[in-house]
Motif scaffolding. Structure first.
Motif, PDB file in Angstrom:
ATOM      1  N   LEU A 166      35.593  49.091 -54.916  1.00  0.00           N
ATOM      2  CA  LEU A 166      35.616  47.812 -56.251  1.00  0.00           C
ATOM      3  C   LEU A 166      33.937  47.555 -56.411  1.00  0.00           C
ATOM      4  O   LEU A 166      33.667  47.854 -56.489  1.00  0.00           O
ATOM      5  N   PRO A 167      34.729  46.462 -57.828  1.00  0.00           N
ATOM      6  CA  PRO A 167      36.256  46.235 -57.935  1.00  0.00           C
ATOM      7  C   PRO A 167      36.941  46.375 -59.008  1.00  0.00           C
ATOM      8  O   PRO A 167      37.766  46.018 -58.741  1.00  0.00           O
ATOM      9  N   ALA A 168      36.820  48.128 -59.189  1.00  0.00           N
ATOM     10  CA  ALA A 168      37.493  48.964 -59.996  1.00  0.00           C
ATOM     11  C   ALA A 168      38.831  49.046 -59.625  1.00  0.00           C
ATOM     12  O   ALA A 168      40.194  48.853 -60.342  1.00  0.00           O
ATOM     13  N   GLU A 169      38.850  49.507 -57.607  1.00  0.00           N
ATOM     14  CA  GLU A 169      40.063  49.865 -57.331  1.00  0.00           C
ATOM     15  C   GLU A 169      41.090  48.135 -56.759  1.00  0.00           C
ATOM     16  O   GLU A 169      40.335  48.997 -55.710  1.00  0.00           O
ATOM     17  N   LEU A 170      41.305  47.886 -56.939  1.00  0.00           N
ATOM     18  CA  LEU A 170      41.825  46.975 -55.748  1.00  0.00           C
ATOM     19  C   LEU A 170      43.555  47.269 -56.278  1.00  0.00           C
ATOM     20  O   LEU A 170      44.566  47.371 -56.584  1.00  0.00           O
ATOM     21  N   PRO A 171      43.993  46.526 -54.739  1.00  0.00           N
ATOM     22  CA  PRO A 171      44.973  47.203 -54.301  1.00  0.00           C
ATOM     23  C   PRO A 171      46.132  45.852 -54.898  1.00  0.00           C
ATOM     24  O   PRO A 171      46.258  45.097 -55.308  1.00  0.00           O
ATOM     25  N   ASP A 172      47.458  47.066 -55.823  1.00  0.00           N
ATOM     26  CA  ASP A 172      48.643  45.759 -55.908  1.00  0.00           C
ATOM     27  C   ASP A 172      49.274  45.504 -55.153  1.00  0.00           C
ATOM     28  O   ASP A 172      50.810  45.749 -54.970  1.00  0.00           O
ATOM     29  N   GLU A 173      48.874  44.298 -54.110  1.00  0.00           N
ATOM     30  CA  GLU A 173      49.734  43.754 -52.877  1.00  0.00           C
ATOM     31  C   GLU A 173      49.040  42.487 -52.638  1.00  0.00           C
ATOM     32  O   GLU A 173      47.690  42.473 -53.094  1.00  0.00           O
ATOM     33  N   THR A 174      50.265  42.011 -51.924  1.00  0.00           N
ATOM     34  CA  THR A 174      49.315  40.265 -51.772  1.00  0.00           C
ATOM     35  C   THR A 174      48.577  40.827 -49.955  1.00  0.00           C
ATOM     36  O   THR A 174      49.697  40.994 -49.318  1.00  0.00           O
ATOM     37  N   PHE A 175      48.078  39.635 -49.561  1.00  0.00           N
ATOM     38  CA  PHE A 175      47.749  39.929 -48.209  1.00  0.00           C
ATOM     39  C   PHE A 175      48.193  38.263 -47.495  1.00  0.00           C
ATOM     40  O   PHE A 175      47.165  37.434 -48.324  1.00  0.00           O
ATOM     41  N   ASP A 176      47.881  38.032 -46.491  1.00  0.00           N
ATOM     42  CA  ASP A 176      47.420  36.862 -45.271  1.00  0.00           C
ATOM     43  C   ASP A 176      46.358  36.977 -44.502  1.00  0.00           C
ATOM     44  O   ASP A 176      46.376  35.650 -44.507  1.00  0.00           O
ATOM     45  N   LEU A 177      46.096  37.632 -44.581  1.00  0.00           N
ATOM     46  CA  LEU A 177      44.216  38.030 -44.268  1.00  0.00           C
ATOM     47  C   LEU A 177      43.179  38.522 -45.021  1.00  0.00           C
ATOM     48  O   LEU A 177      43.701  40.467 -45.160  1.00  0.00           O
TER      49      LEU A 177
ATOM     50  N   ILE B 272      35.947  40.620 -45.314  1.00  0.00           N
ATOM     51  CA  ILE B 272      35.170  41.342 -46.350  1.00  0.00           C
ATOM     52  C   ILE B 272      34.013  41.124 -45.269  1.00  0.00           C
ATOM     53  O   ILE B 272      33.582  39.845 -45.746  1.00  0.00           O
ATOM     54  N   GLY B 273      32.796  42.249 -44.852  1.00  0.00           N
ATOM     55  CA  GLY B 273      31.306  41.711 -43.565  1.00  0.00           C
ATOM     56  C   GLY B 273      30.709  42.270 -44.476  1.00  0.00           C
ATOM     57  O   GLY B 273      31.001  44.102 -44.788  1.00  0.00           O
ATOM     58  N   ASP B 274      29.309  42.346 -44.685  1.00  0.00           N
ATOM     59  CA  ASP B 274      28.601  42.997 -45.753  1.00  0.00           C
ATOM     60  C   ASP B 274      28.905  44.016 -46.484  1.00  0.00           C
ATOM     61  O   ASP B 274      28.534  45.226 -46.467  1.00  0.00           O
ATOM     62  N   LEU B 275      29.312  43.787 -47.659  1.00  0.00           N
ATOM     63  CA  LEU B 275      29.729  43.478 -48.362  1.00  0.00           C
ATOM     64  C   LEU B 275      29.578  43.267 -50.185  1.00  0.00           C
ATOM     65  O   LEU B 275      28.649  44.170 -51.002  1.00  0.00           O
ATOM     66  N   LEU B 276      29.643  42.369 -49.989  1.00  0.00           N
ATOM     67  CA  LEU B 276      29.568  41.615 -50.897  1.00  0.00           C
ATOM     68  C   LEU B 276      28.177  41.167 -51.462  1.00  0.00           C
ATOM     69  O   LEU B 276      28.112  41.241 -52.774  1.00  0.00           O
ATOM     70  N   TYR B 277      26.981  41.473 -50.886  1.00  0.00           N
ATOM     71  CA  TYR B 277      25.775  41.421 -51.825  1.00  0.00           C
ATOM     72  C   TYR B 277      25.008  42.834 -51.905  1.00  0.00           C
ATOM     73  O   TYR B 277      24.553  43.174 -52.315  1.00  0.00           O
ATOM     74  N   TYR B 278      26.164  44.431 -51.816  1.00  0.00           N
ATOM     75  CA  TYR B 278      25.763  45.042 -52.875  1.00  0.00           C
ATOM     76  C   TYR B 278      26.464  45.386 -54.614  1.00  0.00           C
ATOM     77  O   TYR B 278      26.157  45.786 -55.417  1.00  0.00           O
ATOM     78  N   LEU B 279      27.185  43.828 -53.899  1.00  0.00           N
ATOM     79  CA  LEU B 279      27.778  43.860 -55.809  1.00  0.00           C
ATOM     80  C   LEU B 279      26.550  42.862 -57.266  1.00  0.00           C
ATOM     81  O   LEU B 279      26.584  42.142 -56.513  1.00  0.00           O
ATOM     82  N   SER B 280      26.485  43.374 -57.767  1.00  0.00           N
ATOM     83  CA  SER B 280      25.924  42.705 -59.071  1.00  0.00           C
ATOM     84  C   SER B 280      26.557  41.146 -58.849  1.00  0.00           C
ATOM     85  O   SER B 280      28.296  41.099 -59.484  1.00  0.00           O
ATOM     86  N   GLY B 281      26.150  40.527 -60.336  1.00  0.00           N
ATOM     87  CA  GLY B 281      26.490  39.109 -60.250  1.00  0.00           C
ATOM     88  C   GLY B 281      28.215  39.120 -60.884  1.00  0.00           C
ATOM     89  O   GLY B 281      28.924  38.640 -60.382  1.00  0.00           O
ATOM     90  N   PRO B 282      28.423  39.676 -61.892  1.00  0.00           N
ATOM     91  CA  PRO B 282      29.366  39.717 -62.203  1.00  0.00           C
ATOM     92  C   PRO B 282      30.389  40.955 -61.681  1.00  0.00           C
ATOM     93  O   PRO B 282      31.489  40.120 -61.730  1.00  0.00           O
ATOM     94  N   ASP B 283      30.161  41.088 -61.040  1.00  0.00           N
ATOM     95  CA  ASP B 283      31.715  42.438 -60.099  1.00  0.00           C
ATOM     96  C   ASP B 283      31.738  41.354 -59.058  1.00  0.00           C
ATOM     97  O   ASP B 283      32.939  40.927 -58.732  1.00  0.00           O
ATOM     98  N   LEU B 284      30.746  41.000 -58.634  1.00  0.00           N
ATOM     99  CA  LEU B 284      30.325  39.958 -57.313  1.00  0.00           C
ATOM    100  C   LEU B 284      32.052  38.555 -57.567  1.00  0.00           C
ATOM    101  O   LEU B 284      33.167  38.618 -57.080  1.00  0.00           O
TER     102      LEU B 284
ATOM    103  N   THR C 137      33.985  39.156 -59.952  1.00  0.00           N
ATOM    104  CA  THR C 137      35.172  39.645 -60.723  1.00  0.00           C
ATOM    105  C   THR C 137      35.888  39.745 -59.337  1.00  0.00           C
ATOM    106  O   THR C 137      37.448  39.506 -58.405  1.00  0.00           O
ATOM    107  N   LEU C 138      35.093  39.988 -58.620  1.00  0.00           N
ATOM    108  CA  LEU C 138      35.677  40.603 -56.776  1.00  0.00           C
ATOM    109  C   LEU C 138      35.920  39.239 -56.696  1.00  0.00           C
ATOM    110  O   LEU C 138      37.970  39.559 -55.462  1.00  0.00           O
ATOM    111  N   ILE C 139      35.440  38.420 -56.416  1.00  0.00           N
ATOM    112  CA  ILE C 139      36.093  37.189 -55.731  1.00  0.00           C
ATOM    113  C   ILE C 139      37.086  36.650 -56.424  1.00  0.00           C
ATOM    114  O   ILE C 139      38.417  36.172 -56.015  1.00  0.00           O
ATOM    115  N   ASP C 140      37.313  37.036 -57.530  1.00  0.00           N
ATOM    116  CA  ASP C 140      38.433  36.504 -58.049  1.00  0.00           C
ATOM    117  C   ASP C 140      39.666  37.026 -58.428  1.00  0.00           C
ATOM    118  O   ASP C 140      40.722  36.638 -57.929  1.00  0.00           O
TER     119      ASP C 140
END
Ligand SMILES: C[S@@+](CC[C@H](N)C(=O)[O-])C[C@H]1O[C@@H](n2cnc3c(N)ncnc32)[C@H](O)[C@@H]1O
Length: 200
Positions: A108-119, A122-134, A136-139
């Motif tokens: 992530l954030p390059a390989e995202l699923p082509d699906e939607t979810f109702d849940l 995300i645990g102990d992952l976001l703080y490994y991302l650069s500001g721009p990638d963070l 991008t992933l949140i959006d």
């Protein structure tokens, strides 16, 4: 002991190779199966899910699959992903009796699923991302969260490293997203947990 909440995202997203090497050195690099604070974090996470059951869950950064296994009881379908093949194998093994759990390799954030979810959990992952990638992933996560769906983020505080492993900035970014409405905020000496609901 000082808890710092001011760590900024790394300049570059932490590489897949970094995590690959951690799994080559140790099958459970963070001792998630034995550390009390991780077990308590998982228990608080599942206890904080507002709904008894969810239809489709997405869990990025599943590592060795311990939280995936707990989520399996609450979800009709789960897509769990990790950027490291060894982690994917460990998770698949952990949930082998649950055919409704799919486990895949994805960076992530390059390989995202082509699906939607109702849940989304995300645990102990976001703080490994650069500001721009963070951002991008949140959006991208908000786009894949169905209206009225729940996003759960849970991240440890920066207790010892002093070099960026701090959930506060990432949770502030989530809480400030216009597509999300805060429902639950848990804040203790070890970790932060937020449940946010997709605005309809
Ligand atoms: C610290 S572990 C967290 C495990 C579990 N989610 C938890 O909360 O205990 C982070 C996991 O995320 C994976 N990971 C880190 N960065 C990633 C990325 N950009 N895309 C996909 N997986 C990633 C790592 O390989 C690792 O297994």
């Amino acid at each position: 002991m000082t808890i710092r909440d001011d760590a900024q995202p790394p300049a570059e997203t932490v590489s897949q190779e970094h995590f690959l090497n951690l799994y080559l050195a140790k099958t459970d690099p963070w001792d998630l199966a034995t550390k009390w604070h991780d077990q308590r974090k998982y228990a608080v996470t599942v206890a904080s899910l507002p709904r008894a059951k969810y239809r489709r869950c997405y869990e990025p950064g599943c590592s060795v699959g311990l939280l995936t296994r707990m989520l399996a009881a609450r979800c009709d379908d789960i897509l769990a992903v990790d950027c490291v093949a060894d982690a994917v194998e460990r998770t698949a093994d952990e949930v082998r009796e649950f055919p409704h759990v799919r486990v895949k390799q994805a960076m992530l954030p390059a390989e995202l699923p082509d699906e939607t979810f109702d849940l989304i959990v995300i645990g102990d992952l976001l703080y490994y991302l650069s500001g721009p990638d963070l951002h991008t992933l949140i959006d991208a996560l908000v786009q894949r969260l169905e209206p009225d769906g729940d996003l759960v983020a849970v991240h440890f505080r920066d207790r010892e490293h002093g070099d960026g492993y701090d959930g506060a900035q990432t949770h502030a970014a989530l809480a400030g997203h216009a597509g999300l409405r805060p429902l639950v905020h848990h804040d203790d000496e070890w970790f932060l947990l937020d449940v946010l609901r997709r605005v309809t």
